[in-house]
Enzyme design. Structure first.
Site, short mmCIF file in Angstrom:
data_model
loop_
_atom_site.label_atom_id
_atom_site.label_comp_id
_atom_site.label_asym_id
_atom_site.label_seq_id
_atom_site.Cartn_x
_atom_site.Cartn_y
_atom_site.Cartn_z
N HIS A 110 0.94 -1.28 -0.17
CA HIS A 110 -0.24 -0.02 0.08
C HIS A 110 0.97 1.42 -0.25
CE1 HIS A 110 0.39 0.49 4.36
NE2 HIS A 110 0.03 -0.10 4.79
N ASP A 163 6.00 0.47 6.64
CA ASP A 163 5.01 0.74 6.80
C ASP A 163 4.20 1.97 5.62
OD1 ASP A 163 2.37 -0.13 6.71
OD2 ASP A 163 1.74 0.86 8.76
N HIS A 169 3.02 3.14 12.33
CA HIS A 169 2.68 4.38 12.25
C HIS A 169 3.06 5.16 13.32
CE1 HIS A 169 -1.27 1.38 12.38
NE2 HIS A 169 -0.40 1.64 10.96
N GLU A 213 -5.04 1.91 2.65
CA GLU A 213 -4.72 0.65 3.54
C GLU A 213 -5.38 1.28 5.04
OE1 GLU A 213 -3.85 -2.14 6.23
OE2 GLU A 213 -2.82 -0.43 5.57
#
Length: 460
Positions: free
Chosen positions: A283, A295, A427, A329
């Site tokens: 993503h 990520d 995150h 995502e």
């Protein structure tokens, strides 16, 4: 020759042959070795990741960064002369953080600043912030047992850590993340005016880890934020020392109307079955204060690289291979849903889909979602992967973005790297380019290219 006739006799009798007889083991072993050599000596994924993270940076859906990432990854695949590169239109949520959050633990005359980050999808605090006494809980059941009388007008502090005894860190994450996703609504039901959640990491640091939250239908909406693990420890200690401790926090986020964006798709056309597809993807979006290196910038560049390697080696696929950069995502899944809907409406047959969304660490295996026979087929290749430190074919799942394809009978595979350090960065603003090892990233791309090759060659 004797071995050939012995194998032929066994097959005529209906006796199962060993893996090496069922596949062209020696030829496959040589080809996969070449894949790894290409990835490790001529790899391009690391420099693509450098540009994506350092030149573009945060890429939350609807943002300027996300739009630039679409243009960049499209240009990368065009520059590698993929047979076709195109965009799929996707309408995505558009949440913005606004001015940096502020938070203080207030105990008597002492004020201690602590790092927080608004959770994605949260509302803002009233102008000037909110300040109230704090109720610390670890479970929703514990919260409910306190009742409205003890919770009303207060800030609920969800302080359940990820279980450090879980060897599978994703299992530890799954055991704690509900408080981030649904905590605000659970607290609001009892009259709370705000919600603070311990960051989803086992590491003690000063980085708040954001993530998506959701308000229950019809529930009162209260502001929700994550607090760093060091901050959570300070707040918990302060409450033990002084139960009348207060927390002040201010955040300025808002949700804007949905915005136009895109999935990015690059193809190598199949020579035998061009209308059958094998997709590999990650993503493209990341949270707004992170470079999104693990990520999921890593998964995106690995996916492009997996297809590029096969093309560079002169491999002519039987089926059409696709590298897919999914959008949204993190806070909506719109890209994965749009891709599956498009495949269904166009009656595209996806044999398999591979996703990388567990970080750019050393690959250890592939999770598989499929029938027992399909899993067994893939597990026949265990010996081919063992030389590269990949020993687990089966445990785990596929991936969030490829998940919607399961309803169409697609076999789903998720690259499973060593994830002991994944939630150190997940995150958080610490998810930066420097946190990714070039060699580990390239090993993951080679593993994905090898799996693409085997599925394309042998099918199911």
């Amino acid at each position: 020759m004797k071995k050939f006739y012995a194998a032929l006799s066994l097959s005529m009798l209906g006796i199962a042959l060993p893996v090496s007889a069922q596949t062209d083991f020696q030829a496959d072993s040589v080809f996969i070795r070449k894949i790894y050599n290409t990835a490790l000596s001529e790899g391009k994924s690391y420099e693509w990741l450098r540009h994506l993270t350092q030149q573009i940076g945060p890429r939350l859906s609807g943002s300027e960064g996300a739009a630039k990432a679409v243009v960049y990854t499209k240009s990368v695949m065009e520059g590698e002369h993929f047979d076709q590169v195109f965009l799929q239109n996707v309408m995505v949520p558009h949440w913005v953080r606004g001015a940096k959050e502020k938070a203080q633990i207030v105990s008597g005359k002492q004020k201690t600043e602590v790092p927080i980050a608004a959770l994605g999808g949260s509302i803002a605090t009233p102008k000037g912030g909110i300040k109230a006494k704090v109720i610390e809980v670890k479970t929703f059941q514990q919260l409910r047992e306190l009742g409205t009388e003890k919770v009303k007008g207060k800030i609920v502090f969800f302080n359940r850590p990820m279980d450090p005894t879980k060897i599978n860190t994703f299992e530890a994450y799954a055991g704690a993340v509900e408080q981030r996703g649904a905590g605000a609504s659970e607290a609001a039901k009892l009259g709370a005016i705000g919600s603070i959640t311990r960051s989803m990491t086992t590491r003690l640091d000063d980085f708040p880890h954001t993530g998506s939250m959701r308000y229950a239908a019809g529930a009162h909406m209260i502001p929700a934020a994550a607090i760093s693990t060091n901050g959570a420890e300070l707040l918990s200690k302060a409450l033990k020392d002084n139960p009348d401790t207060e927390l002040y926090f201010e955040q300025n986020c808002e949700t804007l109307p949905d915005a136009p964006s895109h999935n990015v798709v690059g193809e190598l056309k199949g020579k035998t079955n061009p209308a059958q597809y094998i997709a590999v993807g990650g993503h493209l979006d990341s949270w707004d204060f992170a470079q999104g290196a693990h990520d999921d910038g890593s998964g995106c560049v690995q996916s492009i690289e997996a297809v590029r390697i096969l093309k560079a080696m002169g491999y002519q696929p039987n089926n059409t291979l696709r590298a897919v950069m999914f959008m949204n995502e993190e806070n909506g899944m719109r890209g994965g849903i749009t891709y599956a809907d498009s495949a269904k409406s166009k009656k595209e047959t996806h044999i398999a889909a591979i996703e990388s969304d567990h970080g750019g660490f050393s690959p250890r295996g592939f999770g598989i979602v499929g029938t027992a026979a399909q899993k067994a087929k893939i597990q026949q290749w265990t010996k081919l992967f063992a030389a590269y430190g990949i020993h687990e074919l089966g445990p785990g799942g596929g991936g969030a973005d490829i998940g919607p394809l399961a309803q169409q009978g697609t076999v789903l595979l998720g690259l499973m790297p060593d994830t002991q350090r994944y939630f150190d960065y997940h995150h958080a603003a610490s998810d930066r380019f420097e946190a990714v090892s070039r060699r580990e990233l390239e090993l993951g791309a080679a593993a994905m290219a090898s799996m693409l090759y085997l599925i394309d060659k042998y099918g199911f």
